[in-house]
Design a protein around this motif. Structure first.
Motif, PDB file in Angstrom:
ATOM      1  N   UNK A 108      15.307 -16.317  -9.031  1.00 38.79           N
ATOM      2  CA  UNK A 108      16.624 -15.667  -9.049  1.00 38.79           C
ATOM      3  C   UNK A 108      17.429 -16.069  -7.814  1.00 38.79           C
ATOM      4  N   UNK A 109      16.786 -16.245  -6.675  1.00 40.55           N
ATOM      5  CA  UNK A 109      17.509 -16.696  -5.480  1.00 40.55           C
ATOM      6  C   UNK A 109      18.157 -18.056  -5.720  1.00 40.55           C
ATOM      7  N   UNK A 132      25.565 -13.435  -5.997  1.00 41.71           N
ATOM      8  CA  UNK A 132      25.919 -12.561  -4.879  1.00 41.71           C
ATOM      9  C   UNK A 132      24.949 -11.379  -4.814  1.00 41.71           C
ATOM     10  N   UNK A 133      24.912 -10.759  -3.674  1.00 39.30           N
ATOM     11  CA  UNK A 133      23.995  -9.632  -3.470  1.00 39.30           C
ATOM     12  C   UNK A 133      24.217  -8.535  -4.498  1.00 39.30           C
ATOM     13  N   UNK A 175      17.029  -9.414 -11.524  1.00 44.76           N
ATOM     14  CA  UNK A 175      18.437  -9.313 -11.919  1.00 44.76           C
ATOM     15  C   UNK A 175      18.911  -7.869 -11.821  1.00 44.76           C
ATOM     16  N   UNK A 176      18.036  -6.926 -12.165  1.00 43.60           N
ATOM     17  CA  UNK A 176      18.382  -5.502 -12.093  1.00 43.60           C
ATOM     18  C   UNK A 176      18.707  -5.090 -10.664  1.00 43.60           C
ATOM     19  N   UNK A 195       1.545 -10.061  -6.745  1.00 40.88           N
ATOM     20  CA  UNK A 195       2.503 -10.316  -5.659  1.00 40.88           C
ATOM     21  C   UNK A 195       3.012 -11.761  -5.715  1.00 40.88           C
ATOM     22  N   UNK A 196       2.143 -12.680  -6.069  1.00 42.22           N
ATOM     23  CA  UNK A 196       2.546 -14.081  -6.204  1.00 42.22           C
ATOM     24  C   UNK A 196       3.573 -14.243  -7.325  1.00 42.22           C
ATOM     25  N   UNK A 197       3.326 -13.599  -8.469  1.00 40.97           N
ATOM     26  CA  UNK A 197       4.261 -13.675  -9.596  1.00 40.97           C
ATOM     27  C   UNK A 197       5.609 -13.045  -9.251  1.00 40.97           C
ATOM     28  N   UNK A 198       5.588 -11.919  -8.529  1.00 39.67           N
ATOM     29  CA  UNK A 198       6.839 -11.275  -8.123  1.00 39.67           C
ATOM     30  C   UNK A 198       7.615 -12.169  -7.160  1.00 39.67           C
ATOM     31  N   UNK A 199       6.915 -12.808  -6.224  1.00 38.16           N
ATOM     32  CA  UNK A 199       7.574 -13.705  -5.277  1.00 38.16           C
ATOM     33  C   UNK A 199       8.176 -14.902  -6.008  1.00 38.16           C
ATOM     34  N   UNK A 200       7.472 -15.414  -7.012  1.00 37.17           N
ATOM     35  CA  UNK A 200       7.985 -16.527  -7.799  1.00 37.17           C
ATOM     36  C   UNK A 200       9.261 -16.117  -8.540  1.00 37.17           C
TER      37      UNK A 200
END
Length: 160
Positions: A29-30, A35-36, A142-143, A19-24
């Motif tokens: 990417x943010x 754009x959304x 990105x996907x 979960x930490x790696x996914x949040x990073x």
């Protein structure tokens, strides 16, 4: 502590680390300010701006079992994908290579995927290094931006 409790504790730590790696990856990417929703072509244009040169996306016979590669030239880059990939697999392969660009991984020498399989899981990926794992997580983010993944999907990941 019993062996069963040790396994549960280890699984909890593994889940927290994932979960930490996914949040990073999500934060990385943010920071790109995307754009959304955008198209893959628009994402390639953003990568060109980040790289400071055009990226030619093309199909080419690749050595060994590579599915995609990014080749840096002085005035442009080549992003090549293996012929015969499904549209989804080709897009996922391009996203993986673009993730390297967005991570400023310009000198990377890697084998993005180790073998073509059949079914929904299109490839086994070389996730032996923490860096390649990070690249895959960024590619998943990105996907989401190009609509390849559904943000509400229970099992995230391009190939899952």
């Amino acid at each position: 502590m019993s062996p069963a409790r040790q396994r549960l504790a280890g699984a909890g730590r593994d889940r927290a680390a994932a979960l930490h790696l996914q949040a990073d990856a999500r934060r990385r990417v943010q920071r790109l300010g995307l754009p959304r929703r955008l198209t893959l072509s628009e994402l390639v244009a953003r990568a060109e701006a980040a790289l400071g040169k055009p990226i030619e996306v093309r199909t080419a016979d690749l050595p060994g079992d590579l599915s995609a590669r990014l080749i840096q030239r002085r005035d442009h880059a080549l992003l090549e994908t293996r012929p015969g990939l499904s549209d989804r697999s080709r897009t996922a392969s391009v996203l993986h290579e673009l993730a390297h660009v967005f991570l400023a991984d310009h000198g990377c020498d890697h084998e993005a995927y180790t073998g073509l399989l059949t079914g929904r899981t299109a490839f086994t990926r070389s996730l032996d290094t923490p860096h390649e794992h990070t690249v895959e997580l960024v590619a998943d983010q990105l996907a989401l931006h190009i609509g390849l993944l559904d943000p509400d999907q229970r099992t995230p990941g391009i190939f899952r």
